[in-house]
Structures are given as structure tokens and as C-alpha cells.
Design a protein around this motif. Structure first.
Motif, PDB file in Angstrom:
ATOM      1  N   ASP A 373       0.871  -1.175   0.000  1.00 36.69           N
ATOM      2  CA  ASP A 373       0.000   0.000   0.000  1.00 36.69           C
ATOM      3  C   ASP A 373       0.905   1.221   0.000  1.00 36.69           C
ATOM      4  OD1 ASP A 373      -1.711   2.102   0.410  1.00 36.69           O
ATOM      5  OD2 ASP A 373      -2.802   1.188   2.090  1.00 36.69           O
ATOM      6  N   ILE A 374       1.002   1.882  -1.119  1.00 35.29           N
ATOM      7  CA  ILE A 374       1.991   2.948  -1.263  1.00 35.29           C
ATOM      8  C   ILE A 374       1.656   4.185  -0.426  1.00 35.29           C
ATOM      9  CG2 ILE A 374       2.637   2.178  -3.586  1.00 35.29           C
ATOM     10  CD1 ILE A 374       1.046   4.528  -4.708  1.00 35.29           C
ATOM     11  N   TYR A 375       0.468   4.183   0.184  1.00 35.41           N
ATOM     12  CA  TYR A 375       0.105   5.318   1.036  1.00 35.41           C
ATOM     13  C   TYR A 375       0.028   4.924   2.523  1.00 35.41           C
ATOM     14  CZ  TYR A 375      -0.899   7.704  -3.321  1.00 35.41           C
ATOM     15  OH  TYR A 375      -0.789   8.263  -4.568  1.00 35.41           O
ATOM     16  N   GLU A 376       0.427   3.705   2.835  1.00 33.83           N
ATOM     17  CA  GLU A 376       0.463   3.281   4.238  1.00 33.83           C
ATOM     18  C   GLU A 376       1.578   4.049   4.953  1.00 33.83           C
ATOM     19  OE1 GLU A 376       1.902   1.160   7.611  1.00 33.83           O
ATOM     20  OE2 GLU A 376       2.906   0.861   5.680  1.00 33.83           O
ATOM     21  N   ASP A 377       1.322   4.529   6.178  1.00 30.26           N
ATOM     22  CA  ASP A 377       2.217   5.461   6.859  1.00 30.26           C
ATOM     23  C   ASP A 377       3.629   4.901   7.007  1.00 30.26           C
ATOM     24  OD1 ASP A 377       2.601   7.965   8.567  1.00 30.26           O
ATOM     25  OD2 ASP A 377       3.170   6.382   9.988  1.00 30.26           O
ATOM     26  N   HIS A 378       3.745   3.676   7.486  1.00 34.11           N
ATOM     27  CA  HIS A 378       5.069   3.101   7.723  1.00 34.11           C
ATOM     28  C   HIS A 378       5.832   2.966   6.405  1.00 34.11           C
ATOM     29  CE1 HIS A 378       8.173   0.703   9.674  1.00 34.11           C
ATOM     30  NE2 HIS A 378       8.046  -0.203   8.703  1.00 34.11           N
ATOM     31  N   PHE A 379       5.115   2.536   5.340  1.00 33.50           N
ATOM     32  CA  PHE A 379       5.763   2.371   4.036  1.00 33.50           C
ATOM     33  C   PHE A 379       6.219   3.714   3.483  1.00 33.50           C
ATOM     34  CE2 PHE A 379       5.704   2.105  -0.613  1.00 33.50           C
ATOM     35  CZ  PHE A 379       6.555   1.028  -0.834  1.00 33.50           C
TER      36      PHE A 379
END
Length: 819
Positions: A373-379
Motif C-alpha cells: 500500500d503505497i500510502y500506508e504510513d510506515h511504508f
């Protein structure tokens, strides 16, 4: 003497000088002097014809023309001595457009000159004729396409040197090298679209073309054929096994192909001249040691930040190659890579912005196939770790201890700004993930050739971006036409220097493998949940598939038609097979009954031919049929019934004007056909029809658009014949099935023949069909007899005799039925 470029301003200056010189010399010039002192200068100095494009005293059928202009010849000029003055009737409107008949009545000398020049035009297929005696110039149409005899038409009359100078722009438009301006002459002297061509017999059929609706059992077979042949192989349950069992290596030369191996093996030859700036075309055939199924030098170029471009005609197997690569050849590499497969054929919506679609599809596949998920915070924080470190050292870094909430708010705003550029964010995300997991990024853009040209060009630009800036190995498939147009126009300038070409596999082998796979599905040897609960109907489709397989393996004629009439287009061959299964024009119940009772059925050629010719209709329809009607005409000219066949015959025959790859220069082709009395417009119309139905092909792989007056578009550099064209003239043209079909689509000039053929026109009874087809063949025989000097490369009587067995077979069936 140098010749100025064709320019009207230069021409005006030159004509004034020529006229002044002629007026100063009052000698009574003979024909030779007229030519030397006036016509030569008019042609070269005033009208701008190059010396290499003009011919004097050209002999044809024992006659010599004074001048022929153009390559191939476009204009005939008949010179007369200056002392022969034509008497011209006076008219009040002073127009230079005059009636030829009015000139004939007053001046027999002009009539004799006209007849002589018009004969040269007619014999040599040259449309524009000119008679000139130094002070008078008369331009006319020596061959017409509107049904009006040339002697009953109009002409441009330049009566005297003063009128020549005053109206020089009209003379320029009529007979200068600028062919575009010459269209104005045709507008002045012709009546528009060709007339004098009888209506086709199809116009007498109510509701033509009428659709034949399949029975319930036929429709059931059609539905199941779509499921088994088209849909099932794409399901997840059998996809890998399908490509393992059904893939055929590209480029294998079909045993039944009707053109030479040099043409088949040079399928994409001559697309580009051998210049340093043009790319190298390399055939895409892998060896067991090639990484990813591609030659090492291709992969090296791809890793050098250029996309791997695979060009191939529609339906030759580009998608099959890529999917075989994914699921079989490079399955392990793909499994361990970040693999993005973008299918522009089935995924992108019509009208959807290509750029937005690519980004949307990559984001979706990263999430669904790779769990990213390119918008997930950790990523996101991992992607921009370096940016966050620089942010902390910047002006807002002091807030981390003094105002942590405000610091986090500013940090989030910074990350929001970084992710707002979707292109850059996707690029950074993929590169971060690939580096962290030590994975290769592979992007495949497939079926771009099913989109319009602009979409294909945009797809390549995207592929170029992915390869150059995303550190990805990129594959993209395009049609040859897209490649040629884009490269030639400069709209896409950064193509790689090595282009992979893909040629079709053997059609018969592909079909055998596909049908066997479908049979395995139908008989339960392969699992497919969608087939549960329809075992009774599967028995019928299984028997039909067995009949097809048996016929493909044992009837050479079936293998031959499928290998040639589809031109290597596997997609079209499959459509033909699916259309045959459950067609309203095929007695499927008979085939299944014989299979049940006898265990085998050899499908005869005429049943396949009927499907190819008629499709889903009761009668031949030129728009939907796989076949082209070779005998259709545009001009009121009976010998034109054979023009298309003569073109194919000429292209098929070896000769000095044929390149090693089978191409013949367009000018040579036009010149050859003109020697049989056909005019350029006639020939070019036939070439466009033949090209669009793929009986011949061009170096540039172009097709022609439909305009208000038929197919339009500039002539390409050269043409060559295809297997489709050769099959048309060597197998279809003389056969009963073909003539029975196309007679409805052919204008019949002779009234007696038209009446005989039209008798009981609506009847499908084989006895009536046989009678009218025999009469149609007789009519063609009479038309051929009007060609006084038949070509050596096409002979209708010889070809007609090869079709006799098909007529004998039908007659035998009629006689047997009557006993």
C-alpha cells in the motif's frame, strides 16, 4: 539544360519568354520543329517536368506516341505541325472548357488528332490526353470513369498563344507534374463518381444482407466453443498448463503456405532503409539458454534503460509469447520479481486517459499482488527516510523537542507534498521496495496494438519512462504500422536500436493444440468449475471438436485454407474455427450424428469455405466476409473484373522488378497494369481494396481510410502479395463456392447475362444456384475474351479449368439427388 523545379511563378515567367520567342519566329514549323521549339520547352521550362520523367516516341502495340509524361505515364501529348490550325467554333462565354463534339463538327483535322491520341491513352491506360500544334493546346480525358465515352466529353481549349499565357494557371493545373492540381482537371471534365456501372444483383434481394439466425442447438455449440476455446484458457485454474501445452514457437514456416519462404521469413523486411540511424530488426526466437526467453543482447539493451519493443502483426502471437514468458519460460524469475502486467486490450476503458490508467493499474497491482500500500504510513516513511532526515535537520527540526505535535504536523505536510506527485511517488515506492527486497522490476505492456494509434504512442512513451527512470525491465508490443508511423514522423524519436519482431507460428499446429486442450476440458481431463452441470451438452461439443481435429490432421485442404486465408493471424484463425462451430451455415447436427454413429467425420473443404465466405449471413457481404470479391469493378470497364487478380498474379510471379523480400515498386506495378489499358485511378483503387483485405501488403504496413468517394490515401513505396492473395486467385477464384457467393456482389454489364443470372435469384436450391453460377462463369469468360493481349502472369482460362472439379462435384450431387 537544367530544368527548374515545378513552380507556378517560374512557369509564368518561362511561358511569357516562350511565347515571345515563338511570335518572333513566324516560320511554318513541321511536326519535328513544333516539338523541338515549342513543346519541349513548354514541358520542361514552363511546366517543370524533369527530363527523366518524359519519354519520346514510345512504342506500344506497333504505335508510337509523341510524348509520355510521368513515371508511370500520366499524360499523352500528340504533336501536330504548326501549319495545321484547328478551326474553333466561337462561343459567347469565352470559357476554356468546351464540348469536344462541337469541335469535331467544325474541324475533322482535330477529330483525327483526337482519335489518335485517345487510342494511345486507351491502349496504355493513361487518363489525360493533349493535342498541340504550338499555337493551340487541347486537353481532354482519354479514359473516363463516369460512363461517358471520351469523344462525348469536354476539354480545356487554349485557342492561341495569348489564351495560353492568360490561362496558364489552368494549363499548369491540368498537365504539370503536380498530381494534386490535376484533380481540378478531373473536376472540370469528369462528372464525379464513376457511373455507367450496373447495380449489383444484391440490390434485387429483399433485406440484403440478411442475417442467418442459428438454431437453439447451434447457439449452444457456439456458446460452449467460446467458453472452451477463448475463456477457459484465461482462468487461473488452467492458465499455466494451457501455456505449457498450447504454446507454439513463433516463426515456424507453415508447410501449406502458398508464398515463398523468402517472403515468410522476411515478414517485416523493408520497413526501414538500412541506414545507421534506423534500428536493427531481430527475430524473436529464443533458445533454452536465453534468460527470460530473450537473447542476451536484447536483455543487455533492456538493462541499458531502454524498453524491449516487440513488433508483430495483429494476431501473430505477441500476447502468447509474453504470457508464455510469464507462466513458463521465466516463471521463476517472474515469481521473484516485482512483475506488473498491463493489458490494454481488456483492462483500459475506451476513452480513458492512458497516463492515468497506467498509474492506477500499477498502484492496484502493487496492492493486490504484492501487498504494497503505497500510502500506508510506515511504508511512506520508509520510502522517504532520507527526506525525513533532511527535514529534521532543517528549519523545523527545532520543533521536535520544543513543540513535538507541531513538528509532526509539519512532517506530515512535508510527506503529503512528496506523495502528491503520483508519478514520482509510484517511482520512488517501486524503487524502494525493489531495493529493500532485492527484486527486479519487470513491466509488461501488452495488447497496445488493440488501441488507436495515439494510445499506442502514449503507451510507448510510458514504457520508455519506466525503463529509463524506474530501473525496470520493460516489454511492450506494438503493430508494425504504429512503429513505422511513429518513427518516420518523429513523434517518437527514442526507439531502441534493436527491435524484436515476432512472426506467427504454424496455424495448423496452434489450432490442433488449442482444439485438443478444449477437448480435454470438455471431456473432464482438465478441471474447470464453470463446466459443472452441463455434461450432456458437452458431449455434443466434444464430438464436434473431435471432427475438427480429425479433419485438420487428415484433410490437407482444410489445413491449407486455414494456413493461408488468415495470413498467419492466429486470432482470426481461432475466430474462424469458433464461427464454424455452431454456425447457421453449417449442418452441425449432421456432423454430430455421423460422429456418434461412425466415430469419425472428415469435414469437406466446401463447408469451411462457406463459413469463410458468408460468415453469419445468407449471402456474401463484402463488409463482413473474410474474402474479397476479386471481380468487383469501379469503372464501366468489363476487363476490370480481372484487374485485382492480375495485380496479385504480377506480384506473385518472379521477375527482375521484384526485391528479394517480394516487394514490387508501386511505379513499376502501375506502369505494368497501364499496359493493359487500366488507368491510374482504377489501379490505385484496386490496390487499396486488396491492401485493406490483406491480399497484398505494403512496406509500411499501412491501410487506407474510407472517404466520400471510396478508399483514400497516398500510395506507399511498394507492395507484395500475401498468402491470402495467392489463395484467392489459385483456390477460390475459379471454384464453385466462391463464384456462387460473389456473383451477388458483381456488376454484370451484359444485359442478357444479367437477366439469365437473375432468374430465381432468391432461390437457395442447389439446382438454381448451379445454373446461375455456370452462367456467371460464362459471362466472365466473355469478358476475358475482350483482353486482346493477355498477361503471362495471369490467365483466366487456365485458372478457370482448375475449378472445374468443384463444378463437377456439385453437378454430381444434383444428379444423385434427382435419381
Amino acid at each position: 539544360m537544367s530544368v527548374p523545379a515545378p513552380d507556378l511563378a517560374v512557369g509564368y515567367s518561362a511561358i511569357s519568354k516562350l511565347i515571345n520567342d515563338v511570335k518572333a519566329d513566324s516560320l511554318d514549323l513541321n511536326e519535328a520543329d513544333t516539338r523541338h521549339r515549342f513543346i519541349d520547352r513548354l514541358i520542361h521550362e514552363c511546366l517543370g517536368w524533369d527530363y527523366t520523367s518524359t519519354h519520346l516516341e514510345r512504342r506500344f502495340n506497333g504505335d508510337y506516341s509523341d510524348y509520355e509524361l510521368g513515371k508511370p505515364p500520366q499524360i499523352i501529348i500528340e504533336a501536330k505541325r504548326a501549319g495545321i490550325s484547328f478551326e474553333i467554333p466561337s462561343e459567347t462565354n469565352k470559357s476554356i472548357v468546351r464540348s469536344l463534339s462541337s469541335l469535331f463538327k467544325l474541324c475533322p483535322k482535330f477529330r483525327a488528332a483526337f482519335d489518335q491520341a485517345q487510342k494511345y491513352c486507351s491502349d496504355r491506360g493513361i487518363q489525360v490526353g493533349v493535342v498541340c500544334n504550338s499555337s493551340q493546346i487541347i486537353v481532354f480525358l482519354g479514359v473516363r470513369n463516369d460512363g461517358i465515352p471520351p469523344s462525348e466529353g469536354k476539354c480545356l481549349l487554349f485557342n492561341g498563344l495569348d489564351q495560353v499565357e492568360k490561362n496558364f494557371h489552368r494549363l499548369w493545373q491540368a498537365i504539370s507534374p503536380d498530381a494534386e492540381h490535376r484533380k481540378l482537371l478531373l473536376a472540370d471534365l469528369a462528372s464525379g463518381l464513376p457511373t455507367g456501372v450496373p447495380v449489383k444483383l444484391s440490390s434485387y434481394l429483399p433485406g440484403y444482407p440478411s442475417f442467418r439466425y442459428p438454431s437453439e442447438s447451434q447457439q449452444s455449440l457456439r456458446t460452449l466453443s467460446d467458453l472452451l476455446i477463448e475463456d477457459a484458457p484465461n482462468t487461473l485454474a488452467v492458465r499455466k498448463r494451457f501455456y505449457e501445452e498450447c504454446y507454439c514457437e513463433s516463426g515456424a514456416l507453415a508447410k501449406e503456405a502458398m508464398v515463398g519462404k523468402n517472403i515468410l521469413s522476411a515478414r517485416y523486411a523493408s520497413m526501414f532503409k538500412p541506414l545507421p540511424q534506423n534500428p536493427t530488426l531481430q527475430h524473436l526466437r529464443s533458445t533454452p539458454d536465453d534468460k527470460y526467453g530473450l537473447a542476451p543482447e536484447v536483455v543487455a539493451e533492456a538493462l541499458g534503460r531502454r524498453p524491449i519493443v516487440i513488433i508483430g502483426d495483429v494476431g501473430v502471437g505477441k500476447t502468447s509469447f509474453i504470457r508464455h514468458l510469464i507462466y513458463v519460460k521465466a516463471a521463476e524469475e517472474v515469481e521473484n520479481a516485482i512483475f506488473i502486467y498491463i493489458d490494454l486490450g481488456s483492462q483500459a476503458n475506451l476513452g480513458q486517459d492512458m497516463h492515468a490508467f497506467f498509474l492506477q493499474e500499477i498502484e492496484r497491482q502493487l496492492l493486490e499482488d504484492h501487498g504494497i500500500d503505497i500510502y500506508e504510513d510506515h511504508f511512506v516513511r520508509g520510502v522517504y527516510h532520507g527526506d525525513l532526515q533532511r527535514f529534521e535537520k532543517g528549519i523545523y527540526g527545532r520543533l521536535k523537542e520544543s513543540a513535538p505535535d507541531k513538528f509532526i504536523e509539519r512532517q506530515i505536510e512535508h510527506l503529503e507534498e512528496l506523495t502528491s506527485n503520483k508519478v514520482m511517488h509510484l517511482q520512488q515506492s517501486i524503487m524502494h521496495f525493489a531495493k529493500g527486497r532485492k527484486k527486479q522490476v519487470i513491466i509488461s505492456i501488452d495488447n497496445a496494438d488493440q488501441r488507436k494509434l495515439a494510445d499506442q504512442q502514449e503507451a510507448f512513451l510510458a514504457a520508455q519512462e519506466f525503463a529509463a527512470n524506474w530501473q525496470a525491465l520493460v516489454l511492450i508490443s506494438l503493430r508494425p504500422q504504429t512503429y513505422f508511423v511513429s518513427k518516420s514522423s518523429g513523434s517518437i524519436s527514442a526507439y531502441p536500436q534493436r527491435i524484436m519482431t515476432i512472426s506467427p507460428p504454424r496455424v495448423d499446429l496452434v489450432l490442433q493444440k488449442r482444439l485438443q486442450f478444449s477437448l480435454d476440458l470438455a471431456e473432464g481431463r482438465l478441471p474447470l468449475d464453470r463446466l459443472n452441470g452441463i455434461t450432456i451438452k458437452l458431449d455434443a461439443i466434444a464430438l464436434f471438436l473431435k471432427a475438427l481435429l480429425f479433419s485438420l490432421r487428415n484433410n490437407k485442404e482444410i489445413s491449407e485454407i486455414l494456413s493461408n486465408i488468415t495470413g498467419g493471424n492466429i486470432r482470426e484463425a481461432l475466430e474462424l474455427i469458433k464461427g464454424f462451430i455452431g454456425s447457421a451455415n453449417v449442418d452441425s447436427e449432421k456432423i454430430i450424428h455421423i460422429m456418434r454413429s461412425e466415430g469419425q467425420y472428415l469435414i469437406p473443404l466446401h463447408e469451411f469455405t462457406k463459413q469463410a465466405l458468408l460468415g453469419e449471413y445468407s449471402h456474401f457481404d463484402a463488409r463482413s466476409s473474410l474474402a474479397l470479391n476479386l471481380f468487383d469493378v469501379r469503372y464501366p470497364d468489363q476487363k476490370e473484373h480481372f484487374l485485382a487478380s492480375m495485380i496479385i498474379g504480377f506480384l506473385f510471379t518472379d521477375g527482375p522488378k521484384k526485391s528479394p523480400e517480394g516487394f514490387v515498386h508501386t511505379d513499376d506495378l502501375l506502369a505494368e497494369m497501364q499496359t493493359y489499358g487500366f488507368v491510374a485511378d482504377q489501379i490505385e483503387h484496386a490496390l487499396r481494396r486488396l491492401t485493406n483485405k490483406k491480399l497484398i501488403e505494403t512496406t509500411e504496413r499501412i491501410t487506407f481510410d474510407e472517404g466520400l468517394q471510396g478508399l483514400v490515401g497516398d500510395m506507399p513505396l511498394a507492395f507484395r502479395v500475401t498468402t491470402i492473395g495467392v489463395y484467392h486467385i489459385q483456390r477460390w477464384a475459379p471454384s464453385f463456392a466462391y463464384l456462387d457467393a460473389v456473383l451477388f456482389d458483381t456488376p454484370i454489364f451484359d444485359e442478357n447475362h444479367r437477366k439469365e443470372i437473375s432468374a430465381k435469384l432468391e432461390s437457395f436450391d442447389i439446382r438454381e444456384r448451379y445454373k446461375r453460377t455456370v452462367k456467371f462463369r460464362d459471362y466472365l469468360n466473355e469478358c476475358w475474351s475482350q483482353i486482346t493481349k493477355p498477361p503471362v502472369f495471369f490467365d483466366w482460362p487456365t485458372l478457370r479449368n482448375t475449378g472445374t472439379p468443384s463444378f463437377v462435384s456439385v453437378k454430381r450431387a444434383i444428379d444423385t439427388r434427382q435419381l
